[in-house]
Motif scaffolding. Structure first.
Motif, PDB file in Angstrom:
ATOM      1  N   LYS A   1       0.859  -1.171   0.000  1.00  0.00           N
ATOM      2  CA  LYS A   1       0.000   0.000   0.000  1.00  0.00           C
ATOM      3  C   LYS A   1       0.904   1.233   0.000  1.00  0.00           C
ATOM      4  O   LYS A   1       1.956   1.243   0.639  1.00  0.00           O
ATOM      5  CB  LYS A   1      -0.891   0.045   1.251  1.00  0.00           C
TER       6      LYS A   1
ATOM      7  N   THR B   1       1.521   5.092   1.094  1.00  0.00           N
ATOM      8  CA  THR B   1       1.077   6.031   2.116  1.00  0.00           C
ATOM      9  C   THR B   1       0.807   7.389   1.475  1.00  0.00           C
ATOM     10  O   THR B   1       1.087   7.605   0.293  1.00  0.00           O
ATOM     11  CB  THR B   1       2.139   6.185   3.213  1.00  0.00           C
TER      12      THR B   1
ATOM     13  N   LYS C   1       5.465   6.836   0.498  1.00  0.00           N
ATOM     14  CA  LYS C   1       6.233   5.668   0.913  1.00  0.00           C
ATOM     15  C   LYS C   1       5.394   4.411   0.675  1.00  0.00           C
ATOM     16  O   LYS C   1       4.180   4.492   0.556  1.00  0.00           O
ATOM     17  CB  LYS C   1       6.604   5.772   2.389  1.00  0.00           C
TER      18      LYS C   1
ATOM     19  N   LYS D   1       4.196   0.713   2.066  1.00  0.00           N
ATOM     20  CA  LYS D   1       4.088  -0.143   3.245  1.00  0.00           C
ATOM     21  C   LYS D   1       4.023  -1.595   2.828  1.00  0.00           C
ATOM     22  O   LYS D   1       3.468  -1.929   1.785  1.00  0.00           O
ATOM     23  CB  LYS D   1       2.802   0.185   4.015  1.00  0.00           C
TER      24      LYS D   1
ATOM     25  N   LEU E   1       8.204  -0.488   6.128  1.00  0.00           N
ATOM     26  CA  LEU E   1       8.334   0.227   4.869  1.00  0.00           C
ATOM     27  C   LEU E   1       9.251  -0.546   3.930  1.00  0.00           C
ATOM     28  O   LEU E   1      10.198  -1.198   4.372  1.00  0.00           O
ATOM     29  CB  LEU E   1       8.903   1.624   5.108  1.00  0.00           C
TER      30      LEU E   1
END
Length: 65
Positions: A15, A17, A21, A23, A49
């Motif tokens: 996913k 952010t 970034k 995840k 991360l």
């Protein structure tokens, strides 16, 4: 310019952010849990991360997320 296809396996695992970034979930939490400490299992449950070296490859697989 044609549309890019999303890599569906990557879309389920990563996913993006709000700040851009990526995840990811952590591994080693599926079986043989009795030999792992409570602290280790608890920390494995939290997301992490993606490293800088892999971020570009992952973002290419999920272009519209």
């Amino acid at each position: 310019m044609p549309k890019l296809k999303t890599h569906k396996g990557a879309a389920k695992r990563f996913k993006v952010t709000g700040t851009g970034k990526v995840k990811r979930g952590r591994s080693h939490l599926r079986h043989i849990l009795t030999s792992k400490s409570k602290k280790r299992k608890r920390n494995l449950g939290s997301p992490a991360l993606v490293s800088d070296g892999d971020k570009r490859k992952v973002k290419r697989m999920i272009p519209y997320q």
